[in-house]
Design an enzyme around this catalytic site. Structure first.
Site, PDB file in Angstrom:
ATOM      1  N   ASN A 477       0.807  -1.223   0.000  1.00 13.88           N
ATOM      2  CA  ASN A 477       0.000   0.000   0.000  1.00 13.88           C
ATOM      3  C   ASN A 477       0.840   1.274   0.000  1.00 13.88           C
ATOM      4  O   ASN A 477       0.302   2.363  -0.202  1.00 13.88           O
ATOM      5  CB  ASN A 477      -0.963   0.014   1.181  1.00 13.88           C
ATOM      6  N   TYR A 478       2.152   1.150   0.248  1.00 12.13           N
ATOM      7  CA  TYR A 478       3.080   2.261   0.016  1.00 12.13           C
ATOM      8  C   TYR A 478       3.766   2.009  -1.328  1.00 12.13           C
ATOM      9  O   TYR A 478       4.973   1.852  -1.417  1.00 12.13           O
ATOM     10  CB  TYR A 478       4.135   2.355   1.118  1.00 12.13           C
ATOM     11  N   ARG A 479       2.978   1.933  -2.360  1.00 15.05           N
ATOM     12  CA  ARG A 479       3.445   1.523  -3.681  1.00 15.05           C
ATOM     13  C   ARG A 479       4.696   2.308  -4.088  1.00 15.05           C
ATOM     14  O   ARG A 479       4.746   3.534  -3.967  1.00 15.05           O
ATOM     15  CB  ARG A 479       2.343   1.748  -4.697  1.00 15.05           C
TER      16      ARG A 479
END
Length: 549
Positions: A477-479
């Protein structure tokens, strides 16, 4: 007539809708989709043309829709690649038709759920030709307190989910992110975490059902998709496997009284020693307590230093929190006047940097309540405490670089109890805390962007000795496209996908690849960091499953 039979007839009627080599401009694609969508829809829908936006035919509306949910200005410039069309479905049948048409016309489809996307891969593509399926209309939240569940549309934002829960109950909540404008579709399918991480684990640990449109246009739920696919979309990224329509989640109990505090200390005020001690506190602190540490370079009295901000959320009253802090972390010096007793919904506002006395609906139902900046993010996991000498070096590096900041998120508690393979998200026991590398700026200056993005990369490299290894872990989700992108097809796609895939998913990567190969063998749902298929395994046919009526 059943939906399945209708789709079969529709296929015969629309099989000729293919893009010729000269029909790859946006206007031709727009016309092709206007022909294809009604034929593919399982029910007549004269309004379907109103959900398709083109940069040529209705350019003003197209730009409004495109820009509405861009949360990183780095991907909102004249040079940013734009989709040929945007489709904004209002009904599940629109999603089914869009998937079938995109597949039949040979167009890449990007799926956007109306929230944050650090690298813009839901609306930008390395492919010259692509379309965006924007799910922001799918934002219904149906809360059932009797069953302690909620069905939430993929296009809803966390703030809307939180508010709808609070409407029905002040002693229920959901463990997810701290920013209200994060989109549910991406957040839950990628893992999802927040300030109740140590008490309740990840968001995906509380997903009990889902509805998804697969690569053939079928709508599947947990029963009809099977446990393999259901496992994969709870942490493996939904966009690799289909279009998430909704999730059903289990709510969690929250106390009527919660407590928050924020303590700031600079290096001259003992910040180095306090951060060092914080690391030893994490494994022993109460599971009801979550403490995040922000490290930022600042200037105080004309001297450059680092400020450490300790932000806490405690599921309980201030008396119990003070007892805990005095026992495990007296050095921080938390006092009664530092503690603020709030409801759970107020803690959400507090952590999102809003006035916690603001009426919740004002913030949480405002899908554009945050400012949109230029930004870059990266991630790491720390498994052994960083020594004081290491922290001193890190603080000096932050001062030297001048802009990049670090966010330390405490692990432990429930995260130590869930097996690494329970969901695709593997970073559970053995991790002390997670790091987010964070840099934001407002000035539209290419030189600044180059400098600040480079700062994130320099700091990331500097941290190598202090973080997880073999592989070096990362949070989906912290791409972060710096850690690898999918390139080519077949074996090349698999090998390039394995580079980032093992960082995000570690030992779960191979299982994700097997699920992907079984359910989307043609790799239709593909993006820059999607799950690859096994090379040489594509059969051109998707696995047979029961379809929902």
């Amino acid at each position: 007539m059943s939906a399945l039979v209708f789709f079969s007839l529709a296929f015969l009627l629309t099989s000729y809708f293919t893009l010729s080599s000269g029909a790859s401009d946006p206007n031709s694609i727009y016309k092709s989709f206007l022909q294809c969508l009604p034929a593919r829809s399982p029910r007549p829908d004269p309004s379907i043309s109103g959900i398709v936006y083109s940069p040529i035919t209705n350019s003003s509306s197209y730009m409004t829709v495109l820009q509405a949910y861009i949360k990183n200005r780095r991907f909102n410039t004249t040079a940013t690649p734009k989709p040929a069309i945007i489709i904004t479905p209002t009904h599940e049948s629109h999603v089914q038709a869009a998937v079938q048409c995109a597949k039949n016309l040979g167009v890449q489809i990007k799926i956007r759920s109306g929230g944050h996307d650090y690298e813009g891969i839901s609306y930008v593509s390395s492919n010259k030709l692509f379309i965006v399926l924007d799910m922001f209309n799918f934002r219904t939240v149906d809360v059932n307190i009797a069953t302690e569940t909620a069905v939430v549309g993929a296009g809803a934002q966390l703030g809307e989910l939180y508010y709808r829960i609070w409407e029905k109950s002040h002693v229920h909540g959901f463990p997810a992110g701290v920013c209200p404008t994060v989109g549910v579709g991406g957040h839950l399918s990628g893992g999802g975490y927040g300030t109740m991480l140590r008490k309740y684990g990840l968001s995906v640990d509380h997903v009990i059902d889902a509805r998804i449109v697969d690569a053939t246009g079928r709508i599947l739920n947990r029963k009809t998709m099977g446990e393999d696919l259901f496992w994969a979309i709870r942490g493996g990224g939904g966009a690799s496997f289909g279009v998430i329509l909704s999730f059903t989640v289990k709510l969690v109990p929250v106390p009527a009284v919660n407590t928050v505090f924020r303590i700031m200390k600079t290096v001259p005020e003992n910040a180095t020693e306090l951060v060092y001690k914080w690391q030893s506190v994490i494994p022993i602190m109460d599971n009801n307590l979550f403490i995040r540490v922000l490290l930022q370079p600042v200037t105080v009295s004309r001297r450059k230093t680092v400020r450490a901000t300790f932000i806490a959320h405690f599921l309980g009253d201030s008396g119990a929190l003070l007892t805990e802090m005095n026992k495990i972390f007296p050095e921080l010096g938390v006092k009664k006047e530092d503690c603020i007793e709030v409801s759970w919904i107020q803690s959400v506002l507090y952590w999102a940097n809003f006035d916690y006395n603001t009426p919740p609906a004002t913030i949480l139902l405002n899908r554009h309540s945050d400012s949109v900046n230029f930004l870059k993010r990266k991630s790491d996991y720390v498994q052994t405490p960083i020594p004081k000498s290491g922290l001193t070096s890190i603080f000096n590096k932050l001062i030297d670089l001048g802009k990049i900041g670090l966010v330390f998120n405490s692990y432990g508690g429930r995260m130590n109890e869930v097996p690494a393979d329970a969901t695709p998200f593997p970073h559970r026991a053995g991790n002390l805390f997670k790091i987010q590398y964070s840099v934001n700026w407002n000035d539209e200056d290419p030189k600044l962007e180059k400098d600040y993005v480079n700062q994130s990369r320099v700091m990331y490299n500097f941290m190598t000795n202090y973080v997880s290894k073999n592989p070096r872990g990362a949070f989906l989700n912290y791409r972060d496209l710096d850690i690898g992108v999918m390139a080519g097809t077949g074996k090349n796609a698999y090998n390039s996908g394995k580079v980032y895939g093992e960082k995000y998913f570690m030992g779960n990567f191979d299982r994700l690849v097997n699920v992907k190969t079984a359910f989307d063998p043609e790799n239709f749902f593909r993006n820059e960091q999607s799950i690859p298929v096994l090379p040489g395994k594509s059969s051109g046919k998707s696995r047979k499953m029961t379809t929902l009526d």
